[in-house]
Design a protein around this motif. Structure first.
Motif, mmCIF file in Angstrom:
data_model
loop_
_atom_site.group_PDB
_atom_site.id
_atom_site.type_symbol
_atom_site.label_atom_id
_atom_site.label_comp_id
_atom_site.label_asym_id
_atom_site.label_seq_id
_atom_site.Cartn_x
_atom_site.Cartn_y
_atom_site.Cartn_z
ATOM 1 N N ASP A 1 35.341 42.754 4.883
ATOM 2 C CA ASP A 1 34.213 43.076 5.767
ATOM 3 C C ASP A 1 34.123 42.108 6.930
ATOM 4 O O ASP A 1 33.366 42.327 7.865
ATOM 5 C CB ASP A 1 32.896 43.013 4.984
ATOM 6 C CG ASP A 1 32.831 44.146 3.977
ATOM 7 O OD1 ASP A 1 33.486 45.172 4.228
ATOM 8 O OD2 ASP A 1 32.129 43.998 2.955
ATOM 9 N N LYS A 2 34.882 41.014 6.830
ATOM 10 C CA LYS A 2 34.736 39.995 7.869
ATOM 11 C C LYS A 2 35.510 40.396 9.128
ATOM 12 O O LYS A 2 36.698 40.675 9.098
ATOM 13 C CB LYS A 2 35.267 38.659 7.340
ATOM 14 C CG LYS A 2 35.004 37.539 8.321
ATOM 15 C CD LYS A 2 35.437 36.204 7.769
ATOM 16 C CE LYS A 2 35.546 35.189 8.881
ATOM 17 N NZ LYS A 2 34.334 35.050 9.695
ATOM 18 N N HIS A 3 34.796 40.414 10.244
ATOM 19 C CA HIS A 3 35.377 40.791 11.531
ATOM 20 C C HIS A 3 35.920 39.524 12.181
ATOM 21 O O HIS A 3 35.172 38.758 12.777
ATOM 22 C CB HIS A 3 34.280 41.422 12.402
ATOM 23 C CG HIS A 3 34.822 42.246 13.513
ATOM 24 N ND1 HIS A 3 34.032 43.066 14.265
ATOM 25 C CD2 HIS A 3 36.057 42.387 13.997
ATOM 26 C CE1 HIS A 3 34.769 43.674 15.186
ATOM 27 N NE2 HIS A 3 36.003 43.280 15.034
ATOM 28 N N PRO B 1 37.768 26.435 18.715
ATOM 29 C CA PRO B 1 37.315 25.712 17.524
ATOM 30 C C PRO B 1 37.908 26.304 16.246
ATOM 31 O O PRO B 1 38.365 27.437 16.225
ATOM 32 C CB PRO B 1 35.789 25.868 17.558
ATOM 33 C CG PRO B 1 35.504 26.961 18.506
ATOM 34 C CD PRO B 1 36.669 27.085 19.434
ATOM 35 N N SER B 2 37.851 25.499 15.216
ATOM 36 C CA SER B 2 38.428 25.921 13.943
ATOM 37 C C SER B 2 37.749 27.188 13.427
ATOM 38 O O SER B 2 36.542 27.340 13.538
ATOM 39 C CB SER B 2 38.253 24.789 12.932
ATOM 40 O OG SER B 2 39.049 25.038 11.820
ATOM 41 N N GLY B 3 38.554 28.112 12.910
ATOM 42 C CA GLY B 3 38.002 29.344 12.332
ATOM 43 C C GLY B 3 37.705 30.412 13.350
ATOM 44 O O GLY B 3 37.131 31.449 13.019
ATOM 45 N N CYS B 4 38.106 30.192 14.637
ATOM 46 C CA CYS B 4 37.766 31.175 15.651
ATOM 47 C C CYS B 4 38.752 32.334 15.682
ATOM 48 O O CYS B 4 38.542 33.305 16.398
ATOM 49 C CB CYS B 4 37.713 30.508 17.025
ATOM 50 S SG CYS B 4 39.324 29.909 17.522
ATOM 51 N N GLY B 5 39.841 32.227 14.936
ATOM 52 C CA GLY B 5 40.752 33.370 14.840
ATOM 53 C C GLY B 5 42.069 33.210 15.577
ATOM 54 O O GLY B 5 42.798 34.178 15.745
ATOM 55 N N LYS B 6 42.402 31.990 15.968
ATOM 56 C CA LYS B 6 43.675 31.785 16.683
ATOM 57 C C LYS B 6 44.855 32.169 15.817
ATOM 58 O O LYS B 6 45.723 32.943 16.228
ATOM 59 C CB LYS B 6 43.815 30.305 17.097
ATOM 60 C CG LYS B 6 42.655 29.767 17.885
ATOM 61 C CD LYS B 6 42.841 28.291 18.205
ATOM 62 C CE LYS B 6 42.882 27.379 16.990
ATOM 63 N NZ LYS B 6 41.595 27.208 16.294
ATOM 64 N N SER B 7 44.860 31.620 14.595
ATOM 65 C CA SER B 7 45.989 31.922 13.714
ATOM 66 C C SER B 7 46.029 33.406 13.409
ATOM 67 O O SER B 7 47.090 34.025 13.383
ATOM 68 C CB SER B 7 45.861 31.158 12.407
ATOM 69 O OG SER B 7 45.789 29.796 12.642
ATOM 70 N N THR B 8 44.862 33.964 13.188
ATOM 71 C CA THR B 8 44.802 35.386 12.859
ATOM 72 C C THR B 8 45.433 36.222 13.961
ATOM 73 O O THR B 8 46.261 37.094 13.705
ATOM 74 C CB THR B 8 43.337 35.799 12.656
ATOM 75 O OG1 THR B 8 42.792 35.025 11.606
ATOM 76 C CG2 THR B 8 43.226 37.269 12.325
ATOM 77 N N PHE B 9 45.083 35.905 15.201
ATOM 78 C CA PHE B 9 45.631 36.694 16.298
ATOM 79 C C PHE B 9 47.132 36.459 16.432
ATOM 80 O O PHE B 9 47.908 37.393 16.647
ATOM 81 C CB PHE B 9 44.906 36.366 17.615
ATOM 82 C CG PHE B 9 45.369 37.227 18.733
ATOM 83 C CD1 PHE B 9 45.076 38.589 18.731
ATOM 84 C CD2 PHE B 9 46.121 36.712 19.776
ATOM 85 C CE1 PHE B 9 45.515 39.408 19.746
ATOM 86 C CE2 PHE B 9 46.572 37.532 20.803
ATOM 87 C CZ PHE B 9 46.261 38.884 20.785
ATOM 88 N N THR C 1 47.052 25.230 19.343
ATOM 89 C CA THR C 1 46.912 23.774 19.226
ATOM 90 C C THR C 1 45.446 23.374 19.276
ATOM 91 O O THR C 1 44.603 24.053 19.851
ATOM 92 C CB THR C 1 47.702 23.057 20.336
ATOM 93 O OG1 THR C 1 47.447 21.661 20.242
ATOM 94 C CG2 THR C 1 47.303 23.543 21.704
ATOM 95 N N HIS C 2 45.170 22.258 18.603
ATOM 96 C CA HIS C 2 43.824 21.694 18.665
ATOM 97 C C HIS C 2 43.756 20.562 19.677
ATOM 98 O O HIS C 2 42.690 19.988 19.890
ATOM 99 C CB HIS C 2 43.416 21.169 17.280
ATOM 100 C CG HIS C 2 42.868 22.240 16.404
ATOM 101 N ND1 HIS C 2 41.611 22.744 16.562
ATOM 102 C CD2 HIS C 2 43.420 22.933 15.386
ATOM 103 C CE1 HIS C 2 41.400 23.685 15.670
ATOM 104 N NE2 HIS C 2 42.484 23.830 14.937
ATOM 105 N N SER C 3 44.920 20.255 20.237
ATOM 106 C CA SER C 3 44.923 19.129 21.170
ATOM 107 C C SER C 3 44.898 19.664 22.599
ATOM 108 O O SER C 3 45.828 20.340 23.043
ATOM 109 C CB SER C 3 46.176 18.271 20.925
ATOM 110 O OG SER C 3 46.498 17.570 22.102
#
Ligand SMILES: Nc1ncnc2c1ncn2[C@@H]1O[C@H](COP(=O)(O)OP(=O)(O)OP(=O)(O)O)[C@@H](O)[C@H]1O
Ligand SMILES: [Mg+2]
Lengths: 451, 401, 265
Positions: free
Chosen positions: C29-31, C51-59, C217-219
């Protein structure tokens, strides 16, 4: 880094093709993929097929044990023969052997055949009297001894039919096999057919199979699993009262109190190895330690129970420890934090939370013990036992047998009717196991807890 | 049975002691219960324990003396009296100790801890018992029968009149041959089943297949034995052995091996399942991300990574197969033979242990004692396999923890 | 929201390698990804930040269909590689992933020798005709990942025996060896020390000559150093996308500004 050679154009060939069509290599690889999947599905199918075949052959073969053919005939209970003193004193009457009752019954069968005007070529009186089980006379005798007033009357009795005739109605015996068999004849089977049509022979549900004791080689039709069930039950009680407390106590010590040192390491390695020691070795231990050394009686449920206790201990310890491990440390800390001693925190807080897991492990351990055969053979449980053991605790020392051993015992008999009995006993065993496993599943579902 | 009466008497005394002690503790505390070091129930427990412990100890020692023959059977009544007396003494002594200062809880906890330790050593005692009984009787056997002939003899023909040939090699051959067939059946099927269930199966298929395979694991071996005897054996004989002219026996190496293989499928599959799941997902992702198919990922990455664990699992399964009894008793036959034909009846170590130790045993005859030597051989082989397997599996787990 | 027209004007249509339109990802259910449109250019380094959890890896995982391996993940919208829809029924993810390689956050060398690690991709995709060619690919890839000098004498030793930074470069070499057209890198430097990071960054610069590289990247410094394009994600939305210089100097969206100046994230 300056001389970084980029991949040559030759190696980039596949990238120019369209994504929408699979190239030859991909097609080949996908075919391999499909094959691999098929092997996996095939493995599952084989395993399930094996299960289905196993269950259907056993259940199909054993269902017959729950149905038995009976003959109902009027029997004239001749007081002259059965109570020669004529005083109806049970003590006196019990001197009359089953042999005499057998003769009375034989005569009754011949009489009944005549009375019904049945005529079959080549039918001898021996064929007629041979129709009924050798066990029938004992049954009749018990009935008369229980109620002496029956003497002198003509009563309707329901007697077991000989195993071959019974097998004929179950499809095990045919006219051809009967012709070659010294224990029965085609004429006898024809007679049985006629009697069946006349409603005197009936095949009906056989509760006696579950309650009767074993019977001798000649009387498969009378054999039952009563003593075996009771023996198994006694052994399970011993296991329950010994293995569970000891196993839980040992797990509590190892999981909660034991210092991490050489000694506890040895115990741990020991337990995991003990869990994999072949069961027959436990039988040897039982024979050497409990029977030869300690002098306990052979065939006794107490010895079987002790052997099974030692065998199931590792299982119970391993699952109990897993259950204890699953209780989060925060609960122990909370209890210690309010000033409980270590012992109190374990017994008041950790143990109750681990209980469902412990119970499930215990039931599975018990189920394992219930089906175990090999070690029991070595401690004499394979002996032929017809007497029910007494009530516990003394009864634990009486000779008895156990369900799986009874099954083994029947497979060693010559008459194929015993194979049907063995399969029937397996059904009983599987029903018990099923109940235990369902109970374990219910417990697990019911108390499944997420911290 | 005077002893059981003594036992019941001690139990009643212990219960009485519990209540008496609790009462005394309340009395000693006076109006302020907090003056007591330990809660009154602990005083109760401590007295119950001091009542029971000496009584039980005496009973255990007395039964042991009876077994070793120091004490005659008739001494039972006296032992009962002594036991009851000990319980009374323990009760009185326990009651006199009750006071505000008495650390009943610590005493009780120490005793309980002692009991826990005692229980945990039972596992060690069991192993010791196994080793002792096997070694002891095997020693007797080798006094009567040459050990070289036992270990290197190729002939197994026990005779009642004595002068038997008791060479273990034919039995060992049968054992290993059957186990090998069982593993050839169980390892591929069990592993493929585990792979399919963990990597491919839909939820629905898993929901059916997993319990079915677990059910195979819950079926007692005697049931498999009967299956071998009445279904598999005759089938192999009628459709394979006889048409091919390879034998006329229903009981055969192949019968026992096949059925044992079926029995081992769930064992192998659940072990493999654990092992395959221990391989980290990141490795699978790495392979899939490079464009390998799921099967290539499994074959070239997951299985090699899981190899040590799988080797351990196979060794454990082998040890199971070698120690299995009922299937071979009913499916393999009783003839000691060293042959390559899988349709012939052969026999195993476990079968011979059963046949030499059931019925009337004469513990002076080598024909009976040989069973202990066989048992020791079996124990050593399976123990070695287990130790190696458990070591490998543990090392493997550590690798991914 | 950024202006698509502006983007299309700035970038010539023909060097677009990957174009995503209205991409949505759901985990149950999570969008997790909402309506993302983006065009990734060929021979360019594109950085995903947020930011962390914003969906970068997902995309990122949508681009080579790695999300197919997560049973609860569901993807909508379309993503085109060279104009072909990668979620088309006829597309074989295996073939797709050979063209869009991936390097993961945690180094994940296979428990095989260094050589076999690098040769894995070429072998399964049949990129070499013989051992000599394979040797050449392995050497080239290891040189490309700046690892050759360190491992050339121990190619038969297990890849798991290398240090963390070496392992990550090995994973990059492994991905490069299949000659992908696009290389997706999910925080490839998070397990590396500054020196190894520098080497990987240099490597990325080299790789850009041939492929398009997408890096999460987070940097912020790293994004500024290595990328030409930057996309900023926030709570599953693509907030802003444009030239790296523009994003870091004159962000259009207040959220981007807040993030790069360290106020959210
Ligand atoms: N396998 C999954 N199952 C369910 N939810 C997931 C899964 N993977 C990611 N999510 C959720 O989707 C959202 C986006 O996750 P994602 O991993 O893409 O974040 P991210 O931007 O890469 O974060 P980070 O910078 O920490 O790596 C998160 O809220 C996460 O909880
Ligand atoms: Mg991420």
């Amino acid at each position: 880094m300056t001389d970084f050679p980029m991949p040559s154009d030759a190696s980039r060939k596949p990238s120019k093709s369209s994504l929408l069509v699979a190239d030859a290599r991909t097609r080949k690889r996908n075919a391999a993929e499909k094959r691999f999947r098929a092997y996996g599905a095939g493995a599952i199918a084989i395993a399930m097929l094996a299960l289905v075949i196993l269950l259907t052959t056993i259940i199909g073969g054993g269902a017959g044990a729950f149905r038995q053919t009976y003959l109902s005939i009027p029997v004239a209970l001749d007081a002259e023969v059965l109570d020669p003193k004529g005083n109806r004193d049970p003590a006196e009457m019990s001197k009359v052997l089953t042999l005499s009752y057998g003769r009375v019954l034989d005569a009754a069968v011949v009489e009944a055949v005549k009375a019904n005007g049945i005529e079959i070529d080549g039918l001898t009186p021996k064929d007629m009297s041979g129709l009924i089980s050798k066990e029938a006379s004992a049954q009749l005798r018990n009935r008369v001894l229980a109620d002496p007033e029956l003497l002198g009357q003509t009563v309707d009795v329901n007697v077991l039919v000989n195993g071959r005739v019974d097998g004929y109605f179950k499809g095990r015996v045919t006219m051809e096999s009967a012709a070659a068999d010294g224990n029965t004849s085609p004429e006898q089977l024809k007679l049985a057919n006629v009697l069946k049509e006349g409603g005197m022979l009936v095949t009906r549900f056989n509760w006696d199979f579950v309650t009767n004791p074993d019977a001798s080689d000649q009387r498969p039709e009378a054999a039952g699993v009563g003593v075996a069930i009771l023996g198994s039950l006694y052994m399970m009680l011993v296991v329950l009262f010994l293995a569970v407390p000891i196993g839980v106590a040992a797990s509590i010590y190892l999981e909660e109190f034991a210092p991490k040192n050489r000694w506890t390491d040895i115990i741990e390695v020991n337990i995991s190895n003990l869990a994999a020691v072949p069961s027959i070795v436990f039988g040897i231990l039982g024979l050497a330690a409990f029977i030869n050394f300690a002098g306990l009686p052979q065939s006794a449920p107490i010895v079987g129970g002790l052997v099974l206790t030692l065998m199931t201990l590792p299982t119970i310890i391993i699952s109990t420890r897993a259950a204890l491990k699953a209780v989060p440390p925060s609960i122990r800390d909370a209890a210690l934090g309010v000033g409980a001693s270590k012992m109190q925190s374990v017994f008041h807080h950790v143990l109750p939370l681990a209980m469902p897991g412990i119970l499930t492990g215990t039931i599975i351990g018990l189920a394992q013990a219930l089906g175990e055969t090999a070690p029991l053979l070595l401690i004499g449980m394979v002996a032929f036992v017809r007497e029910f053991p007494g009530a516990p605790l003394e009864g634990l020392f009486d000779p008895a047998t156990a369900l799986p051993v009874q099954i083994y015992n029947w497979t060693q008999r010559a008459d194929p009717a015993f194979i049907e009995r063995a399969s029937g006993a397996i059904i009983v065993l599987l029903v018990f196991l099923l109940c235990m496993n369902v109970l374990a599943v219910i417990l697990r579902r019911r108390f499944e807890r997420r911290w | 049975m005077p002893l059981s009466w003594a036992l019941i008497a001690s139990l009643i005394l212990a219960i009485a002691g519990y209540f008496a002690a609790r009462g005394r503790a309340f009395a000693a505390a006076g109006p302020d219960i907090r003056r007591l070091h330990s809660r009154p129930t602990y005083h109760g427990y401590s007295v119950a324990l001091t009542t029971l412990a000496p009584a039980l100890a005496i009973m255990v020692i007395a039964s042991f003396l009876r077994m070793t023959g120091v004490l005659a059977e008739q001494a039972g009544a006296y032992v009962g009296l002594v036991v009851t007396a000990a319980a009374v003494v323990g009760l009185v002594w326990g009651l006199t100790r009750i006071g505000i200062e008495y650390k009943a809880r610590n005493t009780v906890e120490r005793i309980v801890l002692g009991l826990l330790i005692l229980c945990s050593t039972i596992a060690i005692l069991t192993t010791a018992g196994i080793v002792l009984s096997l070694v002891f009787e095997t020693g007797h056997f080798f006094q009567k029968y040459s050990w070289t002939e036992f270990f290197f003899g190729t002939n197994w023909t026990p005779r009642f009149q004595g002068n038997s040939n008791l060479g273990v090699l034919p039995l060992l051959w049968g054992t290993l041959y059957i186990s090998l067939i069982a593993l050839l059946v169980a390892v591929p099927i069990g592993m493929f089943a585990a792979i399919y269930m963990s990597e491919y199966a839909s939820k629905r298929v898993r929901g059916i297949a997993k319990p079915a395979i677990e059910m195979l694991a819950g079926i007692p071996t005697i049931v498999y034995g009967l299956f071998a005897l009445i279904t598999v054996g005759p089938m192999l004989r009628d459709y394979f052995a006889q048409p091919l002219g390879l034998g006329n026996s229903g009981a055969s190496v192949l019968t026992a091996g096949l059925v044992m293989g079926i029995m081992l499928i769930p064992f192998v599959s659940s072990l493999s399942d654990d092992i395959i799941n221990a391989v980290p997902q990141s490795l699978r992702d790495g392979a899939l991300g490079l464009g390998s198919t799921p099967s290539e990922t499994i074959k070239q990455v997951v299985l090699p990574a899981a190899l040590p664990g799988i080797v351990g699992a196979v060794l454990l399964a082998a040890s199971r197969a070698i120690g299995e009894t009922m299937i071979v008793v009913l499916g393999a036959g009783a003839a000691a033979r060293m042959s390559l034909n899988p349709f012939e009846a052969m026999t195993t170590i476990t079968v011979k242990i059963v046949s030499q130790l059931t019925g009337d045993n004469d513990f002076a005859a080598p024909e009976t004692l040989v069973a202990f030597a066989l048992g020791l051989t079996l124990f050593v082989i399976t123990l070695a396999l287990n130790i190696v397997a458990l070591y490998i599996v543990r090392k493997y787990r550590e690798q991914y923890e | 929201m950024y202006d698509t027209n502006r983007l299309e004007n700035a970038v010539g249509q023909d060097d677009i390698k990957i174009s995503a339109r209205k991409v949505q990802v759901f985990y149950g259910d999570k969008h997790a990804i909402k309506d993302v449109d983006v065009d990734i250019q060929d021979k360019t380094v594109t950085a995903f930040i947020g930011p962390s959890g914003c969906g970068k890896s997902t995309f990122l995982r949508c681009i080579n269909r790695m999300n197919d391996t997560i049973p609860i993940a569901r993807i909508e919208g379309d993503i085109k590689l060279d104009g072909e829809d990668i979620y088309d029924k006829r597309v074989d993810p295996v073939q797709l992933r050979a063209r869009i390689g991936m390097v993961f956050q945690k180094p994940n060398p296979f428990p095989k020798s260094i050589y076999d690690n690098v040769a894995y991709g070429p072998r399964i995709h049949g990129l070499s005709r013989n051992r000599a060619e394979l040797d050449e690919i392995v050497e080239r890839s290891l040189r490309g990942a700046a690892l050759w000098n360190e491992v050339k004498d121990r190619l038969q030793e297990p890849g798991t025996g290398l240090s963390g930074g070496q392992q990550q470069r090995l994973c990059i070499a492994r991905a490069v060896a299949t000659s992908p057209e696009v290389l997706l890198m999910d925080e490839p430097c998070s397990a590396l020390d500054p020196i190894a990071t520098g080497q990987v960054e240099e490597l990325i610069e080299q790789l850009r000559q041939e492929f398009s590289v997408v890096i999460v990247t987070h940097s912020m410094q790293q994004a500024a150093r290595v990328s030409q394009k930057t996309a900023f994600f926030h709570l599953g939305n693509l907030v802003e996308y444009g030239d790296t210089d523009d994003i870091f100097t004159k962000p259009q969206d207040s959220r981007t500004e807040a993030y790069i100046s360290g106020r959210i994230g």
